[in-house]
Design a protein around this motif. Structure first.
Motif, PDB file in Angstrom:
ATOM      1  N   MET A   1       0.814  -1.286   0.110  1.00 57.36           N
ATOM      2  CA  MET A   1       0.156  -0.076  -0.099  1.00 57.36           C
ATOM      3  C   MET A   1       0.898   1.267   0.063  1.00 57.36           C
ATOM      4  O   MET A   1       1.777   1.353   0.941  1.00 57.36           O
ATOM      5  CB  MET A   1      -1.128  -0.031   1.193  1.00 57.36           C
ATOM      6  N   GLU A   2       0.558   2.281  -0.937  1.00 54.71           N
ATOM      7  CA  GLU A   2       1.379   3.546  -1.001  1.00 54.71           C
ATOM      8  C   GLU A   2       0.556   4.752  -0.762  1.00 54.71           C
ATOM      9  O   GLU A   2      -0.440   4.830  -1.406  1.00 54.71           O
ATOM     10  CB  GLU A   2       1.756   3.642  -2.494  1.00 54.71           C
ATOM     11  N   LEU A   3       1.035   5.327   0.247  1.00 56.90           N
ATOM     12  CA  LEU A   3       0.556   6.701   0.524  1.00 56.90           C
ATOM     13  C   LEU A   3       0.995   7.869   0.219  1.00 56.90           C
ATOM     14  O   LEU A   3       2.256   8.141   0.485  1.00 56.90           O
ATOM     15  CB  LEU A   3       0.301   6.731   2.099  1.00 56.90           C
ATOM     16  N   GLU A   4       0.438   8.843  -0.460  1.00 62.20           N
ATOM     17  CA  GLU A   4       0.815  10.167  -0.713  1.00 62.20           C
ATOM     18  C   GLU A   4       0.064  11.288  -0.179  1.00 62.20           C
ATOM     19  O   GLU A   4      -1.262  11.338  -0.097  1.00 62.20           O
ATOM     20  CB  GLU A   4       0.533  10.409  -2.268  1.00 62.20           C
ATOM     21  N   PHE A   5       0.592  11.844   0.711  1.00 62.36           N
ATOM     22  CA  PHE A   5       0.250  12.933   1.897  1.00 62.36           C
ATOM     23  C   PHE A   5       0.092  14.439   0.907  1.00 62.36           C
ATOM     24  O   PHE A   5       0.914  15.053   0.709  1.00 62.36           O
ATOM     25  CB  PHE A   5       0.997  13.050   2.938  1.00 62.36           C
ATOM     26  N   LEU A   6      -1.070  14.558   0.289  1.00 62.16           N
ATOM     27  CA  LEU A   6      -1.292  15.702  -0.478  1.00 62.16           C
ATOM     28  C   LEU A   6      -1.492  17.046   0.411  1.00 62.16           C
ATOM     29  O   LEU A   6      -1.680  18.196  -0.250  1.00 62.16           O
ATOM     30  CB  LEU A   6      -2.374  15.502  -1.595  1.00 62.16           C
ATOM     31  N   GLY A   7      -2.034  16.861   1.632  1.00 57.95           N
ATOM     32  CA  GLY A   7      -2.355  17.977   2.418  1.00 57.95           C
ATOM     33  C   GLY A   7      -2.509  17.455   3.862  1.00 57.95           C
ATOM     34  O   GLY A   7      -2.893  16.243   4.061  1.00 57.95           O
ATOM     35  N   GLY A   8      -2.426  18.185   5.056  1.00 57.83           N
ATOM     36  CA  GLY A   8      -2.603  17.867   6.242  1.00 57.83           C
ATOM     37  C   GLY A   8      -1.587  17.343   6.849  1.00 57.83           C
ATOM     38  O   GLY A   8      -1.692  16.703   8.039  1.00 57.83           O
ATOM     39  N   ALA A   9      -0.228  17.021   6.158  1.00 57.63           N
ATOM     40  CA  ALA A   9       0.949  16.518   6.763  1.00 57.63           C
ATOM     41  C   ALA A   9       1.800  17.672   7.506  1.00 57.63           C
ATOM     42  O   ALA A   9       2.245  18.684   6.679  1.00 57.63           O
ATOM     43  CB  ALA A   9       1.821  15.890   5.739  1.00 57.63           C
ATOM     44  N   ARG A  10       1.935  17.557   8.670  1.00 58.53           N
ATOM     45  CA  ARG A  10       2.501  18.663   9.397  1.00 58.53           C
ATOM     46  C   ARG A  10       2.042  20.067   9.226  1.00 58.53           C
ATOM     47  O   ARG A  10       2.652  21.049   9.350  1.00 58.53           O
ATOM     48  CB  ARG A  10       4.209  18.723   8.940  1.00 58.53           C
ATOM     49  N   GLU A  11       0.953  19.862   9.160  1.00 56.01           N
ATOM     50  CA  GLU A  11      -0.017  21.150   9.332  1.00 56.01           C
ATOM     51  C   GLU A  11      -1.548  20.806   9.461  1.00 56.01           C
ATOM     52  O   GLU A  11      -1.971  19.711   9.533  1.00 56.01           O
ATOM     53  CB  GLU A  11      -0.050  21.607   7.857  1.00 56.01           C
ATOM     54  N   ILE A  12      -2.223  21.787   9.725  1.00 61.37           N
ATOM     55  CA  ILE A  12      -3.656  21.607   9.831  1.00 61.37           C
ATOM     56  C   ILE A  12      -4.437  22.405   9.021  1.00 61.37           C
ATOM     57  O   ILE A  12      -4.073  23.469   8.674  1.00 61.37           O
ATOM     58  CB  ILE A  12      -4.146  22.405  11.159  1.00 61.37           C
TER      59      ILE A  12
END
Length: 414
Positions: A1-12
């Motif tokens: 499974m591959e996860l791409e963090f397009l937003g919300g990583a180290r931010e709100i």
């Protein structure tokens, strides 16, 4: 499974997580000035939405541009909240470069929407997906995604304490990986019931002294919480702004099952007086010895722009803020300086100003209680917070396999 963090990583804000390029979890926006959106617009086979707050659902209609028609899966309240928020976004930003979607794309939401109850597995883009009650706002969900080899739990936003509208989450489904929010990882609050008692006592004191209380509140959840507390204490209460529409939405038959106690909201609705915004009505209400619950929660729009200037000069009056005030907002300015810039005008506020932490997010103790069953059983990816890296480090020291992905990072789960 591959996860791409397009937003919300180290931010709100602008939460968006893409799984294997096929399944998208949330697609929100950050409502700053100017607003910001996920790093890029994917072309998923299906979309899952955890709950109906702007930072998780705000950019969903943009996924329906061109020929794209991915099914969108959510609970009934989340679908209806998404429609309300999207219409409000078009009203505020339609015709400008700040609006990420058009009326046509919004209309397509009804064609692709698929709603689900808690605990009923369904198929999306080849994965088995199940919603669990997250205890955040009505309809909010933890999302369990199973590809047959890996079970990923995306917590969404969650709370472990009982609120007026919803009970705290008790769901702890088996998972190999947990993508956890961490908004209040550095905060420990008093018990919710204690905060509620202090809030009600403060309102009662101001009313007894002959003053007016303005309660700036978020339309989704916070307005209805304040209504319930006023009804329970038999305090006269006016309700204004988008919160009136959301109250009606939560009261609909198919959404009542997502409330802790539908009768509680029904009583609060009967007790409150709803404002229709006619000319002069708001100023007349502001002169009364009453409580006014109104948007916006951070004083950057809505009917609060009328009520706060109207009551600001009398020290007997009170402004009772009900949540966190983001830096740069008039609410934060008011707390720190005793003045606020309302509709472009800087004004001194002589009325009393108080703040109550009615957050619908788990605090540090709640996060620890939720994650404890996963300490030795799962990897934890920390997101949705201002101090994700720090909290991941705290978890590692406590024996967790934890890290905080960077914005834009792709994580491959072994």
């Amino acid at each position: 499974m591959e996860l791409e963090f397009l937003g919300g990583a180290r931010e709100i804000g602008r939460s968006a997580l893409l799984i294997d390029g096929r399944l998208l979890l949330d697609f929100g926006m950050d409502s700053g000035n100017p607003p910001s959106f996920p790093l890029h617009e994917p072309d998923p086979e299906a979309v899952i939405v955890s709950h109906g707050h702007l930072d998780h659902v705000g950019t969903i209609p943009a996924l329906l541009s061109g020929d794209a028609r991915p099914p969108i899966h959510w609970t009934p309240p989340t679908y209806e909240l998404a429609m309300v928020l999207a219409r409000d976004t078009i009203k505020l930003h339609g015709g400008s470069y700040d609006c990420p979607f058009t009326e046509a794309e919004l209309a397509r939401l009804t064609q692709v929407s698929e709603t689900h109850a808690y605990g009923d597995p369904f198929e999306a883009a080849g994965y088995e997906v199940t919603f669990f009650d997250a205890g955040h706002v009505p309809g909010s969900a933890h999302v369990l995604v199973d590809d047959g080899e890996t079970r990923l739990l995306y917590t969404g936003d969650f709370h472990t304490e009982e609120q007026q509208l919803v009970a705290g989450t008790t769901a702890r489904p088996d998972a190999d990986v947990v993508v956890s929010e961490s908004t209040y990882a550095d905060t420990r609050r008093p018990p919710r019931a204690e905060i509620e008692r202090e809030f009600v006592a403060s309102l009662e004191a101001t009313l007894w002294e002959g003053g007016t209380v303005v309660v700036p509140a978020f339309a989704i959840g916070r307005t209805q919480e304040a209504m319930c507390l006023c009804a329970e204490a038999d305090l006269e209460c006016y309700v204004d702004g988008m919160g009136t529409r959301v109250t009606e939405l939560f009261s609909r038959p198919r959404n009542r099952a997502f409330l802790r106690d539908p009768d509680r909201l029904r009583r609060a609705k009967r007790h409150a007086r709803f404002v229709d915004g006619r000319d002069g009505q708001r100023r007349r209400i502001a002169e009364q010895n009453t409580v006014i619950v109104t948007t916006s929660g951070m004083l950057h729009g809505g009917p609060a722009m009328t009520y706060v200037p109207a009551i600001r000069s009398n020290p007997t009056n009170k402004i009772a803020l009900t949540g966190y005030q983001v830096e740069g907002t008039p609410g934060r300015e008011l707390l720190e300086t005793g003045s606020a810039t309302i509709d472009g005008r800087a004004m001194r506020v002589s009325a009393q100003v108080e703040q109550y932490d009615f957050s619908a997010h788990a605090d540090r103790a709640g996060l620890e209680a939720f994650l404890e069953p996963y300490r030795e059983e799962a990897s934890v990816l920390v997101t949705h917070g201002d101090r994700c890296g720090w909290f991941a480090g705290e978890l590692r020291e406590a024996g967790y396999d934890a890290r905080a992905p960077e914005l834009g990072e792709t994580v491959v789960l072994e």
